[in-house]
Design an enzyme around this catalytic site. Structure first.
Site, PDB file in Angstrom:
ATOM      1  N   ASP A 162      -9.806  -5.516  -0.856  1.00 31.98           N
ATOM      2  CA  ASP A 162      -8.996  -6.404  -0.016  1.00 31.98           C
ATOM      3  C   ASP A 162      -9.797  -6.898   1.178  1.00 31.98           C
ATOM      4  O   ASP A 162      -9.326  -6.892   2.309  1.00 31.98           O
ATOM      5  CB  ASP A 162      -7.732  -5.683   0.432  1.00 31.98           C
ATOM      6  CG  ASP A 162      -6.647  -6.675   0.874  1.00 31.98           C
ATOM      7  OD1 ASP A 162      -6.752  -7.873   0.531  1.00 31.98           O
ATOM      8  OD2 ASP A 162      -5.716  -6.254   1.572  1.00 31.98           O
ATOM      9  N   LYS A 190     -11.150  -9.369   3.650  1.00 38.45           N
ATOM     10  CA  LYS A 190     -10.761 -10.663   4.221  1.00 38.45           C
ATOM     11  C   LYS A 190     -10.815 -10.495   5.737  1.00 38.45           C
ATOM     12  O   LYS A 190     -10.789  -9.359   6.231  1.00 38.45           O
ATOM     13  CB  LYS A 190      -9.369 -11.081   3.751  1.00 38.45           C
ATOM     14  CG  LYS A 190      -8.285 -10.083   4.035  1.00 38.45           C
ATOM     15  CD  LYS A 190      -6.996 -10.526   3.384  1.00 38.45           C
ATOM     16  CE  LYS A 190      -5.941  -9.444   3.573  1.00 38.45           C
ATOM     17  NZ  LYS A 190      -4.696  -9.769   2.908  1.00 38.45           N
ATOM     18  N   GLU A 243      -8.792 -10.686   8.066  1.00 42.47           N
ATOM     19  CA  GLU A 243      -7.677  -9.952   8.690  1.00 42.47           C
ATOM     20  C   GLU A 243      -7.894  -8.442   8.679  1.00 42.47           C
ATOM     21  O   GLU A 243      -7.252  -7.714   9.434  1.00 42.47           O
ATOM     22  CB  GLU A 243      -6.362 -10.251   7.968  1.00 42.47           C
ATOM     23  CG  GLU A 243      -5.892 -11.688   8.077  1.00 42.47           C
ATOM     24  CD  GLU A 243      -6.406 -12.556   6.943  1.00 42.47           C
ATOM     25  OE1 GLU A 243      -7.585 -12.388   6.544  1.00 42.47           O
ATOM     26  OE2 GLU A 243      -5.657 -13.426   6.472  1.00 42.47           O
ATOM     27  N   ASN A 244      -8.755  -7.965   7.792  1.00 40.48           N
ATOM     28  CA  ASN A 244      -8.964  -6.526   7.686  1.00 40.48           C
ATOM     29  C   ASN A 244     -10.220  -6.052   8.401  1.00 40.48           C
ATOM     30  O   ASN A 244     -10.668  -4.936   8.185  1.00 40.48           O
ATOM     31  CB  ASN A 244      -9.044  -6.123   6.201  1.00 40.48           C
ATOM     32  CG  ASN A 244      -7.686  -6.205   5.532  1.00 40.48           C
ATOM     33  OD1 ASN A 244      -6.666  -6.242   6.224  1.00 40.48           O
ATOM     34  ND2 ASN A 244      -7.660  -6.264   4.216  1.00 40.48           N
ATOM     35  N   ASP A 252      -9.340  -1.664   7.554  1.00 44.08           N
ATOM     36  CA  ASP A 252      -8.050  -1.539   6.893  1.00 44.08           C
ATOM     37  C   ASP A 252      -8.259  -0.949   5.517  1.00 44.08           C
ATOM     38  O   ASP A 252      -8.851  -1.568   4.639  1.00 44.08           O
ATOM     39  CB  ASP A 252      -7.401  -2.926   6.780  1.00 44.08           C
ATOM     40  CG  ASP A 252      -5.930  -2.812   6.443  1.00 44.08           C
ATOM     41  OD1 ASP A 252      -5.579  -1.966   5.603  1.00 44.08           O
ATOM     42  OD2 ASP A 252      -5.133  -3.564   7.029  1.00 44.08           O
ATOM     43  N   THR A 262      -1.313 -18.331  -0.302  1.00 49.46           N
ATOM     44  CA  THR A 262      -2.261 -18.045  -1.384  1.00 49.46           C
ATOM     45  C   THR A 262      -2.907 -16.676  -1.214  1.00 49.46           C
ATOM     46  O   THR A 262      -2.833 -16.057  -0.163  1.00 49.46           O
ATOM     47  CB  THR A 262      -3.401 -19.082  -1.402  1.00 49.46           C
ATOM     48  OG1 THR A 262      -4.166 -18.914  -0.218  1.00 49.46           O
ATOM     49  CG2 THR A 262      -2.880 -20.482  -1.487  1.00 49.46           C
TER      50      THR A 262
END
Ligand code: AMP
Length: 395
Positions: free
Chosen positions: A251, A253, A255-256, A269, A287
């Site tokens: 995961d 991205k 944001e993490n 994260d 998306t």
């Protein structure tokens, strides 16, 4: 797509052992032990080597070791941790039911009893509470300092047990916490310990002083090639480390990702965190832009999903949007991913294009190996002189 949110996966036995510690138990083999072992009075036992020291502003700590003064416990706190707003108590009044049964066992998480050697028993009383750092899906995050010397600065993150259960992530959360506490890399946010009370789990996390990378990206729109390359260098090194421990992130991205006190990237994260699968991105763009073709097509996947995501991340850092984004519909994005419909704006250098094109390859086996990413001219060009690939390099 239910699997996308479980960002850390153990795909084999974790090969993590040090001279003084036995391999960590995993949830599949060891149930929580509720009888505490004798605890060590020395708070430093757990935190000595890696915790964020209580440094003066501007002081660097490249070794990650606390400076001798704070280790001796004689210095006064140097960092202002800010004002506590009473949010934990207020929230606890209103939020979360008491969990019972098997879920309660799964979530009776306490680092002082989950290891084979004695360590400090922790509770909320062990900390001076500081300013709120943010709110996640399952609870708040606060800046805190350990009361006992040496006074370490940490981020304390709350997870409400009943909400983990409601989201059916209690087993996953437990497993991921156990994995995360054994990871040690400059660019992977450390989890120093954890404890729980009736309603909540508390995670003692490394404090990422410069906060969320995503905020920086939103603020600037995109990053320079230099800054992007330095982040990707650090990210690659962290992924090599994780894959060496049989951990696939799945995961990746913006944001993490968090930023440490020297601007170094921290993968922050690991699934026990707050976000449902791609929630923020779904809210923003509708998306799941970082999915590789094999996941879009529902095929088996392995650690090469992280290679793909690294390519997407590189692209998003430099262009400010992920490569296959199509705001009209999720299906359009999926179709573009499956076709590897990759287009570059003219501003991108040929070296950057070359690296991205070698990572965003349909066949997972043909993606550029991570060790070759570290040797790629675009990465080498921007690596600070005389710095290790995983070193803290301010962008
Ligand atoms: P999260 O629940 O991980 O999304 O965290 C909520 C907010 O708290 C994030 O948006 C971050 O700004 C902040 N935060 C979380 N963990 C940390 C940390 N280890 N260090 C500093 N800030 C953090």
């Amino acid at each position: 797509m239910a699997t996308v949110g479980s960002v850390t996966r153990q795909i084999g036995a974790l090969d993590i052992s040090g001279p003084t510690r036995a391999p960590a138990p995993t949830s599949s083999v060891v149930r929580p032990i509720h009888t505490k072992q004798p605890s060590q009075p020395n708070v430093a036992k757990l935190l000595t080597k890696f915790a964020a020291p209580n440094l003066h502003q501007g002081q660097t700590n490249s070794s990650n070791l606390p400076p001798p003064s704070s280790r001796s416990g004689t210095t006064q706190p140097a960092i202002d941790i800010g004002r506590y707003d009473g949010g934990l108590e207020a929230e606890n009044e209103k939020r979360g039911d008491v969990v019972s049964g098997e879920a309660a066992d799964d979530l009776a998480l306490d680092s002082s009893v989950s290891r084979t050697y004695p360590t400090q028993e922790w509770s909320l009383h062990s900390f001076d509470m500081g300013r709120p750092l943010g709110k996640g899906k399952f609870g708040r995050v606060y800046m805190v300092r350990t009361k006992a010397a040496p006074k370490y600065i940490l981020a304390l993150k709350t997870l409400y047990k009943s909400e983990l259960v409601k989201n059916k992530v209690e087993k996953q959360t437990r497993r991921e916490i156990e994995i995360q506490q054994n990871l040690r890399h400059t660019n992977v946010l450390r989890l120093y310990g954890f404890f729980h009370d009736e309603k909540r789990i508390f995670l003692m996390l490394e404090f990422a002083a410069q906060g969320e990378l995503y905020k920086q990206l939103s603020k600037h729109g995109c990053f320079s090639e230099r800054r992007s390359a330095r982040y990707i260098d650090q990210m690659t090194d962290a992924l090599i480390y994780l894959h060496g421990k049989h951990v696939i992130h799945r995961d990746i991205k913006p944001e993490n990702l968090l930023l440490g006190m020297n601007g170094e990237l921290k993968i922050g994260d690991f699934g026990w965190s707050v976000h449902a699968p791609g929630l923020r991105r779904m809210t923003l763009c509708g998306t799941l832009d970082y999915l590789p073709p094999e996941m879009v097509e529902g095929k088996e996947h392995n650690e090469k999903v992280d290679y793909w995501a690294l390519g997407v991340l590189t692209y998003e850092f430099m262009i400010g949007a992920p490569p296959f984004e199509d705001r009209r519909s999720v299906n359009n994005t999926y179709a573009r991913i499956a076709k590897v419909d990759l287009k570059f704006p003219p501003t991108i250098s040929s070296d950057a294009k070359d690296l991205i094109s070698k990572l965003l390859v349909y066949d997972p086996k043909q993606r550029l190996p991570l060790k070759d990413v570290l040797r790629h001219p675009w990465i080498v060009k921007y690596r600070p002189k005389a710095a290790a690939p995983d070193g803290a390099s301010a962008p």
